[in-house]
Write an enzyme that holds these catalytic residues in place. Structure first.
Site, PDB file in Angstrom:
ATOM      1  N   HIS A  96      50.170  43.206  38.377  1.00  0.00           N
ATOM      2  CA  HIS A  96      49.862  43.675  39.723  1.00  0.00           C
ATOM      3  C   HIS A  96      49.516  42.486  40.620  1.00  0.00           C
ATOM      4  CE1 HIS A  96      45.912  43.290  37.832  1.00  0.00           C
ATOM      5  NE2 HIS A  96      45.386  43.225  39.035  1.00  0.00           N
ATOM      6  N   ASP A  98      46.838  41.911  43.761  1.00  0.00           N
ATOM      7  CA  ASP A  98      45.598  42.584  44.131  1.00  0.00           C
ATOM      8  C   ASP A  98      45.708  43.357  45.446  1.00  0.00           C
ATOM      9  OD1 ASP A  98      44.076  41.884  41.908  1.00  0.00           O
ATOM     10  OD2 ASP A  98      43.414  39.990  42.794  1.00  0.00           O
ATOM     11  N   HIS A 258      49.483  39.157  38.370  1.00  0.00           N
ATOM     12  CA  HIS A 258      48.733  38.739  37.189  1.00  0.00           C
ATOM     13  C   HIS A 258      48.488  39.922  36.267  1.00  0.00           C
ATOM     14  CE1 HIS A 258      45.742  39.824  40.243  1.00  0.00           C
ATOM     15  NE2 HIS A 258      44.926  40.163  39.256  1.00  0.00           N
ATOM     16  N   ARG A 273      34.610  38.430  40.744  1.00  0.00           N
ATOM     17  CA  ARG A 273      35.733  38.082  41.613  1.00  0.00           C
ATOM     18  C   ARG A 273      35.362  38.217  43.082  1.00  0.00           C
ATOM     19  NH1 ARG A 273      40.838  41.973  41.769  1.00  0.00           N
ATOM     20  NH2 ARG A 273      39.786  42.763  43.630  1.00  0.00           N
TER      21      ARG A 273
END
Length: 310
Positions: A96, A98, A258, A273
């Site tokens: 995917h 983000d 990723h 994150r």
């Protein structure tokens, strides 16, 4: 500080390690050098950053852009940082990019290892720029004319009863997380090929949040998706990182996908994150992505950088 910075390339198509820098609030010279490394290599890694806490992590992010809120729907009890914690070995184990279900996907994501399993738990990135570049001309032409619908109706953090039972995890916690993730439906139409706002490179924009190709039937949509998605994840277009405590990874969300590898059994894995505000993707014909449902203004401002190539 910028004079000590060294960029070590790790792969032909993607990946570099940045040495000689202590992350936190950066001077302008160092921040510019890191941004240049990011644009060139798509994902960059920093070792030995154990001094970082959430505040220093946030200061580093502010040196490179405008941080978003942690997530469009997940609140994390008011934290400025998104806390990614595995549930019985689960995680973002689908390819995917983000937050592509909003009209302004992040420019970049900055991920810090907080707690790691004794084995496994690697992350792999793929260059969507290299994938586009490798396509034969007829497939490039086809992709440039396609649009896809992205939404958050299905999250990569899936409810997996078998994993929950094996881990003796609390199923209510994961169900609550999933319900919160989908509490507001976001849908956006993006071009399958976007033009990078800084480098002017062309990149494929797909991944797990892409639900259908517009203007074709279901079978045709799946076939088209697979043609382009499979090219993205060719091993030559990827790099896999073995995490150590103190590691930080930063990736260009406009040029990558990723995948967090779920191969560590029931061990805990915690990552923090922060994402940086991005622009609204633009097709090769200059058309901007279109929000169909959901308002992302509380999640992120729109940050459109100046292109490096006029």
């Amino acid at each position: 500080m910028g004079s000590d910075l060294r960029v070590v390339q790790l792969g032909e198509n993607i990946g570099a390690r940045v040495d000689g820098v202590r992350l936190g609030e950066l001077d302008a010279e160092t921040a510019a050098a890191i941004n240049q490394a990011l644009l060139r290599h798509k994902v960059v890694f920093f070792r030995g950053q154990r001094h970082l806490d959430d505040d220093a992590h946030y200061a580093f992010a502010e040196s490179l852009g405008v941080p978003t809120t942690p997530h469009p729907t997940l609140r994390f009890e008011g934290s400025r940082v998104m806390r990614l914690e595995s549930f019985g070995g689960g995680g973002a184990n689908q390819w995917h990019t983000d937050v592509t279900f909003v009209d302004r996907p992040p420019k970049a994501s900055i991920l810090r290892a907080v707690e790691l399993p004794s084995y496994g738990g690697t992350t792999t990135w793929a260059s969507t720029v290299a994938a586009y570049r490798q396509l034969p001309q007829p497939l490039q032409d086809l992709a440039e004319n396609l649009w896809a619908l992205h939404n958050n109706a299905f999250d990569y953090a899936q409810v997996d009863p078998a994993k929950l039972a094996a881990a003796e995890a609390n199923p209510e916690a994961l169900l609550k997380y999933t319900a919160e993730f989908q509490s507001t439906l976001f849908e956006t139409q993006h071009p399958v090929v976007r033009v990078h706002p800084e480098t002017s490179e062309r990149a494929l924009l797909l991944g797990a949040f892409a639900k259908s190709i517009l203007g074709v039937n279901g079978a045709e949509s799946q076939a088209l998706y697979r043609i382009f998605q499979d090219r993205i994840t060719w091993l030559e277009n990827t790099i896999r990182w073995n995490w150590e405590l103190g590691d930080v990874a930063m990736w260009d969300n406009r040029a990558t996908q990723h995948y967090a590898v779920s191969d560590y059994g029931n061990q805990p894995r915690r990552m923090h994150r922060i994402t940086l505000a991005g622009d609204i993707p633009v097709s090769v014909r200059g058309e901007r992505s279109r929000a169909i449902q959901g308002d992302a203004t509380e999640y992120s401002v729109i940050d459109t950088p100046k292109p490096l190539v006029a």
